[in-house]
Design a protein around this motif. Structure first.
Motif, mmCIF file in Angstrom:
data_model
loop_
_atom_site.group_PDB
_atom_site.id
_atom_site.type_symbol
_atom_site.label_atom_id
_atom_site.label_comp_id
_atom_site.label_asym_id
_atom_site.label_seq_id
_atom_site.Cartn_x
_atom_site.Cartn_y
_atom_site.Cartn_z
ATOM 1 N N PRO A 58 10.635 -83.710 -74.573
ATOM 2 C CA PRO A 58 11.220 -82.983 -75.698
ATOM 3 C C PRO A 58 10.227 -82.758 -76.847
ATOM 4 N N GLU A 59 9.419 -83.779 -77.131
ATOM 5 C CA GLU A 59 8.405 -83.650 -78.187
ATOM 6 C C GLU A 59 7.363 -82.593 -77.812
ATOM 7 N N ALA A 60 6.973 -82.557 -76.550
ATOM 8 C CA ALA A 60 5.996 -81.566 -76.085
ATOM 9 C C ALA A 60 6.561 -80.153 -76.203
ATOM 10 N N LEU A 61 7.811 -79.971 -75.786
ATOM 11 C CA LEU A 61 8.423 -78.634 -75.859
ATOM 12 C C LEU A 61 8.584 -78.179 -77.301
ATOM 13 N N ALA A 62 8.915 -79.107 -78.202
ATOM 14 C CA ALA A 62 9.007 -78.759 -79.624
ATOM 15 C C ALA A 62 7.644 -78.341 -80.152
ATOM 16 N N TYR A 63 6.606 -79.069 -79.752
ATOM 17 C CA TYR A 63 5.250 -78.716 -80.183
ATOM 18 C C TYR A 63 4.888 -77.318 -79.693
ATOM 19 N N LEU A 64 5.202 -77.031 -78.430
ATOM 20 C CA LEU A 64 4.860 -75.727 -77.849
ATOM 21 C C LEU A 64 5.616 -74.581 -78.493
ATOM 22 N N THR A 65 6.774 -74.857 -79.056
ATOM 23 C CA THR A 65 7.532 -73.827 -79.765
ATOM 24 C C THR A 65 6.814 -73.421 -81.054
ATOM 25 N N ALA A 66 6.154 -74.388 -81.681
ATOM 26 C CA ALA A 66 5.515 -74.143 -82.977
ATOM 27 C C ALA A 66 4.025 -73.868 -82.900
ATOM 28 N N HIS A 67 3.385 -74.214 -81.792
ATOM 29 C CA HIS A 67 1.927 -74.094 -81.676
ATOM 30 C C HIS A 67 1.539 -73.447 -80.352
ATOM 31 N N SER A 68 0.286 -73.045 -80.251
ATOM 32 C CA SER A 68 -0.206 -72.400 -79.032
ATOM 33 C C SER A 68 -1.466 -73.096 -78.528
ATOM 34 N N PRO A 69 -1.301 -74.222 -77.835
ATOM 35 C CA PRO A 69 -2.498 -74.870 -77.284
ATOM 36 C C PRO A 69 -3.091 -74.027 -76.157
ATOM 37 N N ASP A 70 -4.318 -74.338 -75.817
ATOM 38 C CA ASP A 70 -5.003 -73.626 -74.741
ATOM 39 C C ASP A 70 -4.708 -74.232 -73.374
ATOM 40 N N MET A 71 -4.248 -75.490 -73.374
ATOM 41 C CA MET A 71 -4.001 -76.197 -72.129
ATOM 42 C C MET A 71 -3.081 -77.381 -72.411
ATOM 43 N N VAL A 72 -2.336 -77.792 -71.369
ATOM 44 C CA VAL A 72 -1.482 -78.981 -71.475
ATOM 45 C C VAL A 72 -1.913 -79.965 -70.396
ATOM 46 N N LEU A 73 -2.133 -81.194 -70.791
ATOM 47 C CA LEU A 73 -2.416 -82.298 -69.874
ATOM 48 C C LEU A 73 -1.136 -83.121 -69.839
ATOM 49 N N LEU A 74 -0.426 -83.094 -68.694
ATOM 50 C CA LEU A 74 0.958 -83.550 -68.634
ATOM 51 C C LEU A 74 1.146 -84.674 -67.625
ATOM 52 N N ASP A 75 1.650 -85.807 -68.103
ATOM 53 C CA ASP A 75 1.977 -86.933 -67.232
ATOM 54 C C ASP A 75 3.167 -86.573 -66.361
ATOM 55 N N TRP A 76 3.126 -86.925 -65.096
ATOM 56 C CA TRP A 76 4.208 -86.615 -64.167
ATOM 57 C C TRP A 76 5.426 -87.505 -64.416
ATOM 58 N N GLN A 77 5.191 -88.819 -64.505
ATOM 59 C CA GLN A 77 6.298 -89.768 -64.591
ATOM 60 C C GLN A 77 6.530 -90.202 -66.027
ATOM 61 N N MET A 78 7.630 -89.713 -66.586
ATOM 62 C CA MET A 78 8.038 -90.100 -67.931
ATOM 63 C C MET A 78 9.546 -90.320 -67.909
ATOM 64 N N PRO A 79 10.046 -91.235 -68.725
ATOM 65 C CA PRO A 79 11.498 -91.461 -68.753
ATOM 66 C C PRO A 79 12.232 -90.279 -69.379
ATOM 67 N N GLY A 80 13.453 -90.078 -68.922
ATOM 68 C CA GLY A 80 14.278 -89.011 -69.491
ATOM 69 C C GLY A 80 13.950 -87.654 -68.909
ATOM 70 N N MET A 81 12.863 -87.095 -69.329
ATOM 71 C CA MET A 81 12.434 -85.770 -68.878
ATOM 72 C C MET A 81 11.074 -85.920 -68.209
#
Length: 100
Positions: free
Chosen positions: A39-62
Motif C-alpha cells: 500500500p505504501e508503494a502504491l501511494a508513492y507511485l501515485t504521487a511520484h514517477s520513479p524510473d524503476m521499482v525493486l520489489l520484494d516478492w514475499q510481504m505480509p498483507g499485499m
C-alpha cells in the motif's frame, strides 16, 4: 549538462533489507525512495514517477505479485520496469511474475 540520477523505489517489508538495498544503490549514485509494503508503494507511485521499482516478492498483507499487478494496471513494463526480488525457486512463480 548534468543528468538526473535514476530514481529507484525499493519496496521491502524488512527494514534491514530496505536499508541495505537503498544504501548500496546510493553508493552507485542512484537516487532511492523506500516503501515498507504494497500500500505504501502504491501511494508513492501515485504521487511520484520513479524510473524503476525493486520489489520484494514475499510481504505480509499485499504480496509483491499483488503490487506488480496493481502497477501494471496503470503503467506498461516499458515505462516502469519492476525487478522482483525473491528467494523463491519455483519456475511457475517466476513465470507468473514475468507475465505481470
Amino acid at each position: 549538462m548534468s543528468e538526473t540520477p535514476c530514481l529507484i523505489l525499493v519496496v521491502d517489508d524488512d527494514a534491514v533489507n530496505r536499508d541495505l538495498l537503498t544504501r548500496r544503490l546510493e553508493r552507485k549514485c542512484y537516487t532511492t525512495a523506500a516503501a515498507g509494503g504494497g500500500p505504501e508503494a502504491l501511494a508513492y507511485l501515485t504521487a511520484h514517477s520513479p524510473d524503476m521499482v525493486l520489489l520484494d516478492w514475499q510481504m505480509p498483507g499485499m504480496s509483491g505479485l499483488d503490487v506488480l499487478h496493481e502497477i501494471r494496471k496503470g503503467e506498461c513494463s516499458s515505462r516502469l520496469p519492476v525487478l522482483m526480488v525473491t528467494a523463491r525457486t519455483q519456475t511457475e512463480d517466476i513465470v507468473t511474475a514475468l507475465e505481470g
